[in-house]
Scaffold this active site. Structure first.
Site, PDB file in Angstrom:
ATOM      1  N   HIS A 179      33.728  44.098  46.628  1.00  0.00           N
ATOM      2  CA  HIS A 179      34.947  44.381  45.865  1.00  0.00           C
ATOM      3  C   HIS A 179      34.789  45.744  45.212  1.00  0.00           C
ATOM      4  O   HIS A 179      33.781  46.024  44.579  1.00  0.00           O
ATOM      5  CB  HIS A 179      35.173  43.324  44.779  1.00  0.00           C
ATOM      6  CG  HIS A 179      36.359  43.646  43.922  1.00  0.00           C
ATOM      7  ND1 HIS A 179      37.650  43.374  44.316  1.00  0.00           N
ATOM      8  CD2 HIS A 179      36.459  44.285  42.725  1.00  0.00           C
ATOM      9  CE1 HIS A 179      38.490  43.802  43.391  1.00  0.00           C
ATOM     10  NE2 HIS A 179      37.795  44.357  42.412  1.00  0.00           N
ATOM     11  N   ASP A 182      45.106  33.914  36.557  1.00  0.00           N
ATOM     12  CA  ASP A 182      44.896  35.368  36.520  1.00  0.00           C
ATOM     13  C   ASP A 182      46.160  36.113  36.927  1.00  0.00           C
ATOM     14  O   ASP A 182      46.488  37.157  36.368  1.00  0.00           O
ATOM     15  CB  ASP A 182      43.740  35.781  37.430  1.00  0.00           C
ATOM     16  CG  ASP A 182      43.610  37.299  37.454  1.00  0.00           C
ATOM     17  OD1 ASP A 182      43.302  37.861  36.385  1.00  0.00           O
ATOM     18  OD2 ASP A 182      43.878  37.921  38.493  1.00  0.00           O
ATOM     19  N   ARG A 227      49.091  41.414  30.950  1.00  0.00           N
ATOM     20  CA  ARG A 227      48.242  42.506  30.451  1.00  0.00           C
ATOM     21  C   ARG A 227      48.814  43.855  30.863  1.00  0.00           C
ATOM     22  O   ARG A 227      48.766  44.826  30.105  1.00  0.00           O
ATOM     23  CB  ARG A 227      46.819  42.354  30.999  1.00  0.00           C
ATOM     24  CG  ARG A 227      46.068  41.203  30.347  1.00  0.00           C
ATOM     25  CD  ARG A 227      44.814  40.874  31.130  1.00  0.00           C
ATOM     26  NE  ARG A 227      43.946  42.006  31.310  1.00  0.00           N
ATOM     27  CZ  ARG A 227      43.199  42.241  32.397  1.00  0.00           C
ATOM     28  NH1 ARG A 227      43.206  41.384  33.404  1.00  0.00           N
ATOM     29  NH2 ARG A 227      42.446  43.295  32.477  1.00  0.00           N
ATOM     30  N   SER A 287      38.948  38.643  35.352  1.00  0.00           N
ATOM     31  CA  SER A 287      40.062  38.697  36.306  1.00  0.00           C
ATOM     32  C   SER A 287      39.539  38.913  37.726  1.00  0.00           C
ATOM     33  O   SER A 287      39.877  38.178  38.668  1.00  0.00           O
ATOM     34  CB  SER A 287      40.996  39.846  35.883  1.00  0.00           C
ATOM     35  OG  SER A 287      41.879  40.186  36.898  1.00  0.00           O
ATOM     36  N   LYS A 343      38.941  35.722  40.962  1.00  0.00           N
ATOM     37  CA  LYS A 343      39.512  35.800  42.314  1.00  0.00           C
ATOM     38  C   LYS A 343      38.409  35.827  43.379  1.00  0.00           C
ATOM     39  O   LYS A 343      38.528  35.203  44.435  1.00  0.00           O
ATOM     40  CB  LYS A 343      40.390  37.047  42.426  1.00  0.00           C
ATOM     41  CG  LYS A 343      41.699  36.873  41.669  1.00  0.00           C
ATOM     42  CD  LYS A 343      42.539  38.128  41.664  1.00  0.00           C
ATOM     43  CE  LYS A 343      41.971  39.185  40.781  1.00  0.00           C
ATOM     44  NZ  LYS A 343      42.886  40.145  40.223  1.00  0.00           N
TER      45      LYS A 343
END
Ligand code: URA
Length: 423
Positions: free
Chosen positions: A82, A161, A168, A183, A187
């Site tokens: 990621h 989320d 947010r 967050s 995921k």
């Protein structure tokens, strides 16, 4: 339980109990806690922070708000990467097939871009026919057959989320390290990977502008991953200049194809190979084929073609090109010393490569080609940038942003591409 007590506890610097966290995440997802109450709690978290135990529980509560995929029955170990997002960051495109070609399975759930950083799904959607939405059963089949899949996260994964991130985004509470870490990790844990490598970007084109805050984000995420049984490591990597020479959806796919064909820009190749080795090691495949060899011998390209084909895409179809192009020449000769990633990202966005609101379409061919990167020589009157767009009215604003985003012959300390490793 009472939302006001929870807000006041955090406002006054107290630690939330596991029951309070579980309750507030669940009640917010069900609509029982109002947006304004969650916004106040987010702001209190942004100012007061969270303990490691609070972040772990917050992540777990968001993970439990939805489904968790499970690929433990696949014959290959799963591993994923990621990136916290950067300009020209097309690494997922060569990396996923390269790692698949080395024997791991890569279940990559990706997003669309918002603002100046591009989204992997937007890039892949410039391949004619390719579709991002897959059912969990389709995802599993492609993972088993091909070894790599990049697709959209279904609405069943971490729905808390999804709701919280949208809140947010409009309440000035994105930039909280515990909230960003939970967050991202809720995921990634929901997607069912067994190992995870985080590419935490540092610099003007990244969320984290300095190495100190990037290191703290990386440590928080590595802690969450390992505490949840997912072998997690993080690299801090430079995002002061764009990655590679092309920024924009189809332009980045074209550059990724160069890397898959054994060529491509040095920084894209180095990061692909470094992250690939980390992904294989995290999956316990230390003796596996090297990703550099998979790029050189064509097996990564074969895996790419099968991945694209499995999702309805035509790997042989020409990529879309923008209708108009405009060259900006260098005003001087010398060494290009800096090239601001954020400014290039904003220029590509203004040309149509990105979107201002979630619902906006992107222009697949729009973006910027960079004719030189920091450290390279430029000559007066020769091309520095080519702008690509479908709408020529967009060119002046994009060009204006690029006119002050570089320096020639000014000595600077550049960040190394790989800044740090956190395990
Ligand atoms: N990306 C995410 O998924 N969540 C954040 O909070 C920030 C970036």
């Amino acid at each position: 339980m009472d939302a006001i007590d929870i807000i006041v506890t955090k406002r006054d610097g107290g630690e939330l109990t596991p029951d309070q966290i579980d309750w507030v995440i669940d009640a917010y997802t069900r609509g029982e806690v109002a947006d304004e109450q969650m916004a106040a709690l987010n702001m209190a978290i942004l100012w007061r922070g969270m303990t490691r135990a609070e972040v772990a529980r917050w992540t777990d509560a968001m993970l439990r708000s939805g489904d968790r995929l499970d690929f433990t029955d696949l014959p290959r170990p799963t591993t994923d990467k990621h990136s916290t997002g950067g300009v020209g960051d097309k690494i997922t495109l060569p990396l996923t097939p390269a790692v698949a070609a080395c024997g791991a399975a890569v279940p990559q759930l990706s997003g669309r871009g918002l603002g100046h950083t591009g989204g992997t799904l937007d890039k892949l959607e410039s391949v004619p026919g390719w579709r991002a939405e897959l059912s969990p059963a389709e995802m599993r089949k492609i993972l088993a057959d091909v070894g790599g899949v990049v697709c959209a996260a279904g609405s069943g994964l971490a729905p808390a989320d999804r709701k919280l991130y949208a809140l947010r985004d409009v309440t000035g509470t994105v930039e909280s390290i515990p909230l960003i870490a939970s967050s991202i990790m809720s995921k990634k844990l929901a997607e069912g990977t067994g190992a995870l490598v985080l590419d935490v970007k540092v610099g003007s084109g990244a969320f984290m502008k300095d190495a100190g805050s990037a290191r703290e984000l990386a440590r928080t995420m590595v802690g969450i991953g390992n505490d949840n049984g997912v072998r997690t490591v993080a690299l801090l990597t430079a995002m002061d200049a764009p990655l590679g020479n092309r920024v924009g959806n189809a332009l980045e796919v074209a550059e990724a194809l160069e890397v898959l064909a054994g060529g491509g820009p040095d920084d894209v190749v180095e990061l692909t190979v470094t992250l690939g080795r980390e992904m294989l090691a995290a999956a316990g495949l230390e003796g596996a084929k090297d990703p550099a060899d998979a790029l050189r011998d064509g097996t990564a390209m074969d895996a790419w073609r099968r991945m694209i084909h499995a999702q309805g895409g035509d790997p042989d179809a020409p990529l879309p090109e923008a209708a108009e192009s405009h060259v900006i020449a260098s005003p001087a000769s010398g060494t290009l010393t800096t090239l601001d990633a954020h400014a290039v990202g904003v220029a590509a966005w203004r040309l149509g490569a990105g979107r201002a609101r979630k619902e906006d379409p992107v222009s697949p061919g729009a973006g910027v080609t960079l004719h030189a990167k920091p450290g390279e020589e430029v000559r007066e009157g020769e091309p520095l940038f080519t702008l690509h767009t479908d709408d020529p009215d967009r060119i002046p604003r994009a060009a204006e942003g690029l006119s002050t985003c570089y320096t020639i012959d000014t000595p600077v300390d550049r960040l190394p591409l790989i800044i740090d490793r956190i395990a």
